[in-house]
Design a protein around this motif. Sequence first.
Motif, PDB file in Angstrom:
ATOM      1  N   GLY A  74       5.498  22.603  12.517  1.00  0.00           N
ATOM      2  CA  GLY A  74       4.550  22.827  11.523  1.00  0.00           C
ATOM      3  C   GLY A  74       5.113  22.593  10.187  1.00  0.00           C
ATOM      4  N   ASN A  75       6.400  22.500   9.737  1.00  0.00           N
ATOM      5  CA  ASN A  75       6.703  22.278   8.568  1.00  0.00           C
ATOM      6  C   ASN A  75       6.506  21.114   7.927  1.00  0.00           C
ATOM      7  N   ALA A  76       6.586  20.096   8.907  1.00  0.00           N
ATOM      8  CA  ALA A  76       6.406  18.539   8.553  1.00  0.00           C
ATOM      9  C   ALA A  76       4.899  18.355   8.364  1.00  0.00           C
ATOM     10  N   ALA A  77       4.130  18.898   9.247  1.00  0.00           N
ATOM     11  CA  ALA A  77       2.631  18.729   8.944  1.00  0.00           C
ATOM     12  C   ALA A  77       2.339  19.242   7.569  1.00  0.00           C
ATOM     13  N   LYS A  78       2.919  20.489   7.375  1.00  0.00           N
ATOM     14  CA  LYS A  78       2.457  21.133   5.708  1.00  0.00           C
ATOM     15  C   LYS A  78       2.927  20.189   4.709  1.00  0.00           C
ATOM     16  N   MET A  79       4.160  19.904   4.865  1.00  0.00           N
ATOM     17  CA  MET A  79       4.704  18.942   4.004  1.00  0.00           C
ATOM     18  C   MET A  79       4.044  17.521   3.717  1.00  0.00           C
ATOM     19  N   MET A  80       3.539  17.066   4.805  1.00  0.00           N
ATOM     20  CA  MET A  80       2.843  15.571   4.883  1.00  0.00           C
ATOM     21  C   MET A  80       1.553  15.800   4.144  1.00  0.00           C
ATOM     22  N   LEU A  81       0.871  16.885   4.546  1.00  0.00           N
ATOM     23  CA  LEU A  81      -0.297  17.003   3.831  1.00  0.00           C
ATOM     24  C   LEU A  81      -0.417  17.115   2.425  1.00  0.00           C
ATOM     25  N   ILE A  82       0.595  18.037   2.020  1.00  0.00           N
ATOM     26  CA  ILE A  82       0.783  18.017   0.475  1.00  0.00           C
ATOM     27  C   ILE A  82       1.327  16.628  -0.257  1.00  0.00           C
ATOM     28  N   VAL A  83       2.153  15.872   0.327  1.00  0.00           N
ATOM     29  CA  VAL A  83       2.176  14.495  -0.103  1.00  0.00           C
ATOM     30  C   VAL A  83       1.160  13.939  -0.342  1.00  0.00           C
ATOM     31  N   ASN A  84       0.396  13.722   0.907  1.00  0.00           N
ATOM     32  CA  ASN A  84      -0.794  12.972   0.677  1.00  0.00           C
ATOM     33  C   ASN A  84      -2.035  13.438  -0.179  1.00  0.00           C
TER      34      ASN A  84
ATOM     35  N   ILE B  56      -6.519  21.309   1.550  1.00  0.00           N
ATOM     36  CA  ILE B  56      -7.534  22.127   1.117  1.00  0.00           C
ATOM     37  C   ILE B  56      -7.524  23.355   1.967  1.00  0.00           C
ATOM     38  N   ALA B  57      -7.487  23.120   3.242  1.00  0.00           N
ATOM     39  CA  ALA B  57      -7.829  24.212   4.259  1.00  0.00           C
ATOM     40  C   ALA B  57      -6.453  24.889   4.387  1.00  0.00           C
ATOM     41  N   LEU B  58      -5.231  23.898   4.261  1.00  0.00           N
ATOM     42  CA  LEU B  58      -3.885  24.618   4.133  1.00  0.00           C
ATOM     43  C   LEU B  58      -3.688  25.830   2.915  1.00  0.00           C
ATOM     44  N   GLY B  59      -4.280  25.425   1.607  1.00  0.00           N
ATOM     45  CA  GLY B  59      -4.506  26.096   0.579  1.00  0.00           C
ATOM     46  C   GLY B  59      -5.241  27.314   0.865  1.00  0.00           C
ATOM     47  N   ASP B  60      -6.424  26.997   1.484  1.00  0.00           N
ATOM     48  CA  ASP B  60      -7.341  28.294   1.876  1.00  0.00           C
ATOM     49  C   ASP B  60      -6.646  29.526   2.921  1.00  0.00           C
TER      50      ASP B  60
END
Length: 553
Positions: free
Chosen positions: A431-441, A511-515
């Motif tokens: 889950g950490n890589a998915a979160k980091m990747m979304l932040i990068v993009n 955005i959904a991750l932030g929410d």
Amino acid sequence: MAAVSLRLGDLVWGKLGRYPPWPGKIVNPPKDLKKPRGKKCFFVKFFGTEDHAWIKVEQLKPYHPHKEEMIKINKGKRFQQAVDAVEEFLRKTKGKDQASSHNSTEEKNRRNSSEERGKQSAGEEKRKASLSEGKVKKGTGEGKKRVSSVSSERGSKSPLKRAQDQSPRKRGRPPKDEKDLTIPESSTVKRVMTGTVAGFKWPPSVSEPVKDNDPHFHHFLLSQTEKPAVCYQAITKKLKVCEEETGSTSIQAADSTAINGSITPTDKKIGFLGLGLMGSGIVSNLLKMGHTVTVWNRTAEKCDLFIQEGARLGRTPAEVVSTCDITFACVSDPKAAKDLVLGPSGVLQGIRPGKCYVDMSTVDADTVTELAQVIVSRGGRFLEAPVSGNQQLSNDGMLVILAAGDRGLYEDCSSCFQAMGKTSFFLGEVGNAAKMMLIVNMVQGSFMATIAEGLTLAQVTGQSQQTLLDILNQGQLASIFLDQKCQNILQGNFKPDFYLKYIQKDLRLAIALGDSVNHPTPMAAAANEVYKRAKALDQSDNDMSAVYRAYIH
């Protein structure tokens, strides 16, 4: 055309990846970099970039005879900066040669003067020795002993002999400062492979002061972690694993362009599912580096090219997983990732104890966690490893891989990650890589929208868009990404390197991750609306830079 003889130290024009012919210098490679098999090639460092690579002889031209020709056909700002760097290098080299010649003349004069003084000194010593000897004969026994000692120290040993006696060095072994260190790369590589790395520059050779070093080539590792605390060898000498204070780690291959030719491929059978923009480049590099790869794609025709390159064909995802040790997948979105694993003849049906699955898709943390759970429940091993980059970086084997999950599997994938990327980070639990990747993009997508907004504002206020790009390229924002995307817009060329629809998907997921953690993302939300408008204008399958069209319609 007659073949031109090239040699070490020559300035050349060389073709490297996406660049036009670029100025560089033939240099000695680090000793750990083996020359690729096949046609004759030279190791070239390119001015104005951090790139260095093995380049085939037929792709090289001498610098001076072709200078005017290359300047006429290449007008980019970065190209001009690279040419300026060559000219600066030539000026410094010329100045150094002149200084060396002047110093040599002075040294010769000093040596002649020294020899003359030596002759005079020798005559004086001989005269004094003669007087001392006369005094000794007249002195007492004690005087004889004292003067005899002096005489043995002064007379019996030549200055050269005394110097040798004072030195503890064994005969035949040169002092450290006399050793040939004209190839600093080799010692650097050895030090990088055995010590902690925080950031480094190519060291100067002993014969050259720091200020005379070529300032344009000072990186070997293309990426560094900021605060490595513990380093150790993993899998191969070309691989660097650094523990950070945060607990994350990174596998760092020395410049992929230069080192890929010497990767030792794993003996495990590799499977790959999904041959889109990113997957195609990844598979091509895995095959080039000697991996045994079985491929599958929803549109089977895309597999043909890779079959010709030596890949094997899998009829279904389940078949690929069941016949391979490690299976990678790279698909478009969360739905496609789930369908690939859970659908008919999907990945899950081929999983049995010990089988490994690596999902390289950019998806949300919930999706990847669900996939990990079902894979592990069947006895399989799971790693998420989304990649940061674009089609060109994928083709060049220069992606950045963000991984999380099974640490042992991460290390088992080391030769694969080296083949496809320049750096790989291990970020802990699934889950950490998915979160980091979304932040990068999210950052990348928002930046692209801002670039488009700036270019359109320049246009409507009567400012030159090209001048704006030139100014940005001279400032702190200068980057290959900025230059490429602005050139796309100025030339009206939106051939996809990173699909617009995918960057919009990543913004939506970010955005959904932030929410989910009650964190505001207003900049990403604003950028997302601009991409949604671009999609409504039928720009989904164009490059992300086509977001520009949302501002002009």
